[in-house]
Write an enzyme that holds these catalytic residues in place. Structure first.
Site, mmCIF file in Angstrom:
data_model
loop_
_atom_site.group_PDB
_atom_site.id
_atom_site.type_symbol
_atom_site.label_atom_id
_atom_site.label_comp_id
_atom_site.label_asym_id
_atom_site.label_seq_id
_atom_site.Cartn_x
_atom_site.Cartn_y
_atom_site.Cartn_z
ATOM 1 C CE LYS A 57 53.228 -3.489 33.688
ATOM 2 N NZ LYS A 57 52.875 -4.611 34.571
ATOM 3 N N PRO A 99 54.677 4.035 41.127
ATOM 4 C CG PRO A 99 54.460 4.078 43.463
ATOM 5 C CD PRO A 99 54.819 4.941 42.285
ATOM 6 C CG HIS A 103 47.606 -11.631 44.483
ATOM 7 N ND1 HIS A 103 46.866 -10.782 45.262
ATOM 8 C CD2 HIS A 103 48.441 -12.277 45.321
ATOM 9 C CE1 HIS A 103 47.255 -10.893 46.524
ATOM 10 N NE2 HIS A 103 48.211 -11.789 46.589
ATOM 11 C CE1 TYR A 132 48.325 -3.838 38.965
ATOM 12 C CE2 TYR A 132 48.776 -6.190 39.111
ATOM 13 C CZ TYR A 132 48.675 -4.952 39.704
ATOM 14 O OH TYR A 132 48.938 -4.817 41.052
ATOM 15 C CE1 TYR A 144 46.312 -2.580 42.242
ATOM 16 C CE2 TYR A 144 47.386 -0.440 42.186
ATOM 17 C CZ TYR A 144 47.454 -1.811 42.102
ATOM 18 O OH TYR A 144 48.662 -2.422 41.872
HETATM 19 C C1 PHB Z 1 53.177 -3.286 47.054
HETATM 20 O O1 PHB Z 1 52.643 -4.275 47.582
HETATM 21 O O2 PHB Z 1 54.143 -2.711 47.556
HETATM 22 C C2 PHB Z 1 52.607 -2.740 45.794
HETATM 23 C C3 PHB Z 1 51.634 -3.449 45.130
HETATM 24 C C4 PHB Z 1 51.084 -2.929 43.972
HETATM 25 C C5 PHB Z 1 51.511 -1.710 43.487
HETATM 26 C C6 PHB Z 1 52.497 -1.008 44.146
HETATM 27 C C7 PHB Z 1 53.055 -1.514 45.304
HETATM 28 O O3 PHB Z 1 50.941 -1.206 42.369
#
Ligand code: PHB
Length: 393
Positions: free
Chosen positions: A296, A292, A74, A384, A203
């Site tokens: 990280k 989450p 990604h 990130y 997000y």
């Molecule tokens: C996930 O795909 O489970 C996931 C992706 C990004 C995050 C948290 C969880 O920041």
């Protein structure tokens, strides 16, 4: 009962414990890895999915890793707020990317690789006591999968056994010694059968609260929305879940499909007071928890393991204690950076039940300031995609 002998007793067969056993074996250091869970349980538990580039560079070297065949690179994420999407272009800003490769797939790869290499890896083994960490021969006792007691004497004990670590009290003095933060919200997570609704993760900060649109494969999506920490995952109908998700990502029409898993993830930040005492150390979730939002968790575990591996090589092969003496401080340096980033992403994107109108406008101001500045976007992208791993102590 006669005690068994190994060089490193690793409690926990998650990403941290398994990777450490692999790296130690490369240096000819034998270990026993124990986990109270079954192999099926470990391989099937759904966890997060984002790997930093540095994590991928470690995993891809392991025989049989499917990170490049099953994982997806990604090159960015979208931050969505105030009705608009803003892409953070990772390679353009940092020259780095991340990979979407679910943690349970990482574990399937690691377990297969360790077993193929002849690793002593024991599932269903419960550790009851950890003693003598301030001697040169710490020992652990417990009960194996058949209910038989065991005792293992090692040169070093590692707690890689997650947030309810049984090793933690021997290192930190108690289960709770450390620095905590609770959050007044949680994530309601679903897995559903439908192709990704977006090529990249979204997000989204919306007036109704946060949502994250992620994915697992070409046919499965992982999505989350902010909820009350006390929410019952079974109390909502599928229709209510879709309505909630759709309302939180205005501008995108989500691909809907059968929901086959739902869970509520509590949010906590935690850093243990001590990462090492004598001949015992903690890595991964045994040492810290991050919310989450910054993805990280597993990456931080890998960073700890890289440092501890270097420290243990020096200690066990060269009888040099300088590395293990430096371990805690070196690990803490990155842990607190990741704590900050995870807290920052969380607080910038979620709607707190206590927030006032001032807080809400300030939050939008913060988001605008980040995405409209190349420095702001680059800062987010650096965090990130992950800071370079430090390998020397
Ligand atoms: C996930 O795909 O489970 C996931 C992706 C990004 C995050 C948290 C969880 O920041």
């Amino acid at each position: 009962m006669t005690a068994e002998r190994t060089r490193v007793a690793i409690v926990g067969a998650g990403p941290a414990g398994l990777l450490l056993s692999h790296l130690l074996a490369e240096a000819g250091i034998d270990s026993i890895v124990l986990d109270s869970r079954s192999r099926e349980d470990i391989e099937q538990t759904i966890r997060a999915g984002i790997l930093e580039q540095g994590t991928v560079e470690i995993l891809e070297k392991i025989e049989g890793s499917r990170v490049h065949t099953m994982g997806h690179r990604h090159d960015g994420v979208e931050l969505r707020f105030a009705g608009e999407g803003h892409r953070i272009d990772f390679p353009g800003l940092t020259g780095r990317s991340v990979w979407l490769y679910p943690q349970h797939e990482v574990l399937i790869d690691l377990i297969a690789a360790r077993l193929a290499a002849g690793q002593d890896l024991r599932f269903g083994a419960h550790v009851d006591t950890v003693e003598g960490v301030e001697t040169d021969t710490p020992r652990i006792t417990g009960t194996d999968a058949e209910g038989r007691p065991f005792e293992i004497v090692a040169d070093f004990v590692v707690g890689a056994d997650g947030s309810r670590s049984v090793v933690r009290p021997s290192v930190a003095g108690s289960m709770t010694a450390g620095y905590f933060r609770e959050y007044p919200f949680a994530w309601f997570g679903i897995l559903c059968e439908a192709p990704p609704s977006s090529d990249e993760l979204i997000y989204s900060n919306s007036p109704n609260g946060f949502a994250l649109i992620s994915q697992r494969s070409d046919t499965v999506q992982r999505m989350y929305f902010q909820c009350d920490p006390e929410a019952d995952p079974n109390a909502m109908s599928d229709a209510e879940i879709w309505e909630t998700l759709q309302s939180r990502v205005p501008g995108t029409s989500l691909n809907e499909g059968p929901i086959f898993q739902r869970d509520v993830l509590r949010f906590r930040s935690f850093v243990v007071s001590e990462l090492r005492k004598g001949r015992a150390a903690l890595v991964g979730d045994a040492a810290h928890t991050v919310p989450p939002t910054g993805a990280k968790g597993m990456n931080l575990a890998v960073a700890d393991v890289i440092l501890l591996n270097e420290a243990l090589r020096r200690l066990l092969l060269e009888n040099d204690e300088s590395g293990i003496d430096a371990y805690a401080e070196a690990a803490r340096h990155r842990i607190w950076k990741a704590q900050h980033f995870s807290w920052w992403m969380t607080s910038m994107l979620h709607l707190s039940p206590e927030s006032t109108e001032f807080d809400r406008y300030r939050q939008l101001g913060e988001l605008h300031a980040v995405v409209e500045s190349e420095a702001g976007r680059r800062y987010l992208a650096e965090c990130y995609t992950g800071w370079p791993f430090r390998t020397t102590l």
